[in-house]
Design a protein around this motif. Sequence first.
Motif, PDB file in Angstrom:
ATOM      1  N   GLY A   1       0.806  -1.211   0.000  1.00 14.86           N
ATOM      2  CA  GLY A   1       0.000   0.000   0.000  1.00 14.86           C
ATOM      3  C   GLY A   1       0.836   1.257   0.000  1.00 14.86           C
ATOM      4  O   GLY A   1       2.048   1.221  -0.179  1.00 14.86           O
ATOM      5  N   GLY A   2       0.152   2.367   0.168  1.00 16.65           N
ATOM      6  CA  GLY A   2       0.798   3.672   0.197  1.00 16.65           C
ATOM      7  C   GLY A   2       0.418   4.540  -0.987  1.00 16.65           C
ATOM      8  O   GLY A   2       0.495   5.763  -0.918  1.00 16.65           O
ATOM      9  N   HIS A   3       0.030   3.918  -2.085  1.00 15.15           N
ATOM     10  CA  HIS A   3      -0.381   4.624  -3.300  1.00 15.15           C
ATOM     11  C   HIS A   3      -1.088   3.602  -4.185  1.00 15.15           C
ATOM     12  O   HIS A   3      -0.705   2.426  -4.202  1.00 15.15           O
ATOM     13  N   PRO A   4      -2.119   3.999  -4.932  1.00  8.38           N
ATOM     14  CA  PRO A   4      -2.832   3.022  -5.771  1.00  8.38           C
ATOM     15  C   PRO A   4      -1.919   2.225  -6.710  1.00  8.38           C
ATOM     16  O   PRO A   4      -2.091   1.008  -6.850  1.00  8.38           O
ATOM     17  N   THR A   5      -0.931   2.855  -7.317  1.00  7.03           N
ATOM     18  CA  THR A   5      -0.051   2.134  -8.238  1.00  7.03           C
ATOM     19  C   THR A   5       0.717   1.049  -7.509  1.00  7.03           C
ATOM     20  O   THR A   5       0.878  -0.069  -8.019  1.00  7.03           O
ATOM     21  N   ILE A   6       1.191   1.352  -6.315  1.00  2.12           N
ATOM     22  CA  ILE A   6       1.899   0.358  -5.502  1.00  2.12           C
ATOM     23  C   ILE A   6       0.949  -0.785  -5.151  1.00  2.12           C
ATOM     24  O   ILE A   6       1.314  -1.963  -5.260  1.00  2.12           O
ATOM     25  N   SER A   7      -0.259  -0.451  -4.740  1.00  2.00           N
ATOM     26  CA  SER A   7      -1.241  -1.478  -4.380  1.00  2.00           C
ATOM     27  C   SER A   7      -1.595  -2.355  -5.577  1.00  2.00           C
ATOM     28  O   SER A   7      -1.738  -3.584  -5.436  1.00  2.00           O
ATOM     29  N   TYR A   8      -1.736  -1.767  -6.763  1.00  2.00           N
ATOM     30  CA  TYR A   8      -2.014  -2.560  -7.968  1.00  2.00           C
ATOM     31  C   TYR A   8      -0.891  -3.573  -8.209  1.00  2.00           C
ATOM     32  O   TYR A   8      -1.148  -4.725  -8.582  1.00  2.00           O
ATOM     33  N   CYS A   9       0.346  -3.149  -7.998  1.00  2.00           N
ATOM     34  CA  CYS A   9       1.481  -4.076  -8.168  1.00  2.00           C
ATOM     35  C   CYS A   9       1.383  -5.238  -7.187  1.00  2.00           C
ATOM     36  O   CYS A   9       1.630  -6.390  -7.557  1.00  2.00           O
ATOM     37  N   HIS A  10       1.022  -4.939  -5.945  1.00  2.00           N
ATOM     38  CA  HIS A  10       0.923  -5.999  -4.945  1.00  2.00           C
ATOM     39  C   HIS A  10      -0.239  -6.945  -5.244  1.00  2.00           C
ATOM     40  O   HIS A  10      -0.114  -8.161  -5.051  1.00  2.00           O
ATOM     41  N   VAL A  11      -1.347  -6.418  -5.710  1.00  2.00           N
ATOM     42  CA  VAL A  11      -2.458  -7.292  -6.090  1.00  2.00           C
ATOM     43  C   VAL A  11      -2.023  -8.184  -7.259  1.00  2.00           C
ATOM     44  O   VAL A  11      -2.244  -9.401  -7.244  1.00  2.00           O
TER      45      VAL A  11
END
Length: 152
Positions: free
Chosen positions: A84-94
């Motif tokens: 998390g921390g930013h939507p782009t980061i979260s998309y990568c983790h998903v």
Amino acid sequence: FGTVDELNSFIGLVRDSTTDEPIRAELLHIQHILFVVGSHLACEKENLRAKLPYFEEADITALEKAMDSMNEKLSPMTHFILPGGHPTISYCHVARTICRRAERHTVALYQTIAQDLRIITYLNRLADYLFVLARYFGNVLNVEEIPWVTKK
């Protein structure tokens, strides 16, 4: 192969969330490879799979080189981090977690239908790439990594 399709869709979301052209080009190439992977996983007959397009060992090496390049710009990991921390980061983790699921399903499929082990290797390296990419985006976006801390 449905999980690979889901992964491909999330990688498209990651690609759509950045303006970094070299990363966008890498992700687009990955999406093309995932279509190839999906076609091989969907095809049960080995003689038909032999006629399908395939990816190169160099595609696995490219993921490793991309990770090395990104890691040069990152501080060493000293702890587990929370996604998390930013939507782009979260998309990568998903995308990373979907990739790990696809890898597990492919390993299970390999137990019943022989598949090329390069597919499993590619998915494994891709999950690692997506983790490093999340950290890389965090660095570029100046987002602090949140350490996982256990409660005693």
